[in-house]
Design an enzyme around this catalytic site. Structure first.
Site, PDB file in Angstrom:
ATOM      1  CE  LYS A 197      -2.463   0.146   3.675  1.00 13.86           C
ATOM      2  NZ  LYS A 197      -2.442  -1.050   4.477  1.00 13.86           N
TER       3      LYS A 197
ATOM      4  NE  ARG B  42      -4.936   2.706  11.730  1.00 16.55           N
ATOM      5  CZ  ARG B  42      -3.940   2.121  11.077  1.00 16.55           C
ATOM      6  NH1 ARG B  42      -4.069   0.881  10.649  1.00 16.55           N
ATOM      7  NH2 ARG B  42      -2.827   2.765  10.855  1.00 16.55           N
TER       8      ARG B  42
ATOM      9  NE  ARG C  97       7.972  -4.791   8.080  1.00 21.08           N
ATOM     10  CZ  ARG C  97       6.910  -4.087   8.438  1.00 21.08           C
ATOM     11  NH1 ARG C  97       6.379  -3.226   7.599  1.00 21.08           N
ATOM     12  NH2 ARG C  97       6.353  -4.279   9.616  1.00 21.08           N
TER      13      ARG C  97
ATOM     14  NE  ARG D 228       8.043  -3.021  13.320  1.00 21.05           N
ATOM     15  CZ  ARG D 228       7.029  -2.341  12.810  1.00 21.05           C
ATOM     16  NH1 ARG D 228       7.183  -1.096  12.444  1.00 21.05           N
ATOM     17  NH2 ARG D 228       5.851  -2.913  12.673  1.00 21.05           N
TER      18      ARG D 228
ATOM     19  NE  ARG E  14       1.392  -6.058  12.432  1.00 18.04           N
ATOM     20  CZ  ARG E  14       2.578  -6.646  12.618  1.00 18.04           C
ATOM     21  NH1 ARG E  14       2.921  -7.078  13.813  1.00 18.04           N
ATOM     22  NH2 ARG E  14       3.426  -6.799  11.613  1.00 18.04           N
TER      23      ARG E  14
END
Ligand SMILES: [Zn+2]
Length: 220
Positions: free
Chosen positions: A17, A93, A130, A163, A174
């Site tokens: 995105k 959201r 990532r 992370r 998530r």
């Protein structure tokens, strides 16, 4: 005169995105804004809602909806960052936010809602690989595309790390939340007659970008 589009981008985290939003902003000469950017920009200008939003963000807290919309209304004013076309990335959201956004946009609503669809297993794999700069979360690398000199950011020299919440388990959690909250957003836009297009988010970014542009152009 061609009007500049008002676009909402939806898609799982890791669906690309952010990358596509930057390209869309450039292509259509529109503002690209995540709510975090909006808050920071308004705080810098010293607006009441901007400063209030910044207090929540600095404390690591979620900014309450009435403040989010206060900031958005400030930005919709003539000359504001959202006064013409824009692409919203990561907002709304929830369905309640989508409904409220529709209300504050008034007689110039969202032109098109673009949903970038990528299968869950693909984004779990992408996000697990990532690596992110500790100084700027916008400086993103991956196991396949590391920085040029060890795990140090090429742009700002910050450490580049994985992370803690980029483990497959945390990512899946998530994504569950995202799907639970996002389906009602799509339903809301579909029921309120906004063009809602689902784009196949697989393939290289140029291909995906071309698909998004032709879908947007078809609605203008
Ligand atoms: Zn960096």
């Amino acid at each position: 005169m061609q009007t500049r589009p008002r676009v909402v981008l939806l898609g799982k985290q890791g669906a690309g995105k952010g990358t596509q939003a930057v390209r869309l902003a450039d292509h259509y000469s529109i503002a690209h804004l995540s709510t975090g950017d909006l808050f920071r920009a308004q705080a810098k200008q010293g607006t009441a809602f901007g400063l209030e939003a910044k207090r929540y963000m600095d404390g690591g807290d979620l900014v309450p909806d009435e403040i989010v919309f206060g900031v958005i209304e400030e930005c919709l004013a003539p000359g504001g960052q959202l006064s013409d076309g824009f692409v919203l990335d990561g907002f709304p959201r929830t369905r309640a936010q989508a409904e409220e956004l529709e209300r504050v946009l008034g007689d110039r609503p969202i032109d098109v809602v673009v949903h970038i669809d990528v299968p869950r297993e693909v984004v779990v794999e992408r996000l697990s690989a990532r690596r992110v700069c500790v100084k700027n979360s916008g400086h993103i690398y991956s196991v396949a595309k590391p920085p040029s000199q060890g795990w140090v950011c090429d742009t700002c020299g910050g450490d580049v790390i994985q992370r803690e919440d980029d483990t497959p388990e945390a990512i899946n959690k998530r994504l569950d939340t995202y799907e639970r909250d996002t389906r009602p957003i799509r339903e809301f836009y579909a029921s309120s007659g906004r063009p809602l297009v689902t784009i196949d988010g697989l393939g290289d970014t140029d291909e995906v970008f071309a698909r998004i542009c032709s879908a947007i152009d078809a609605t203008l």
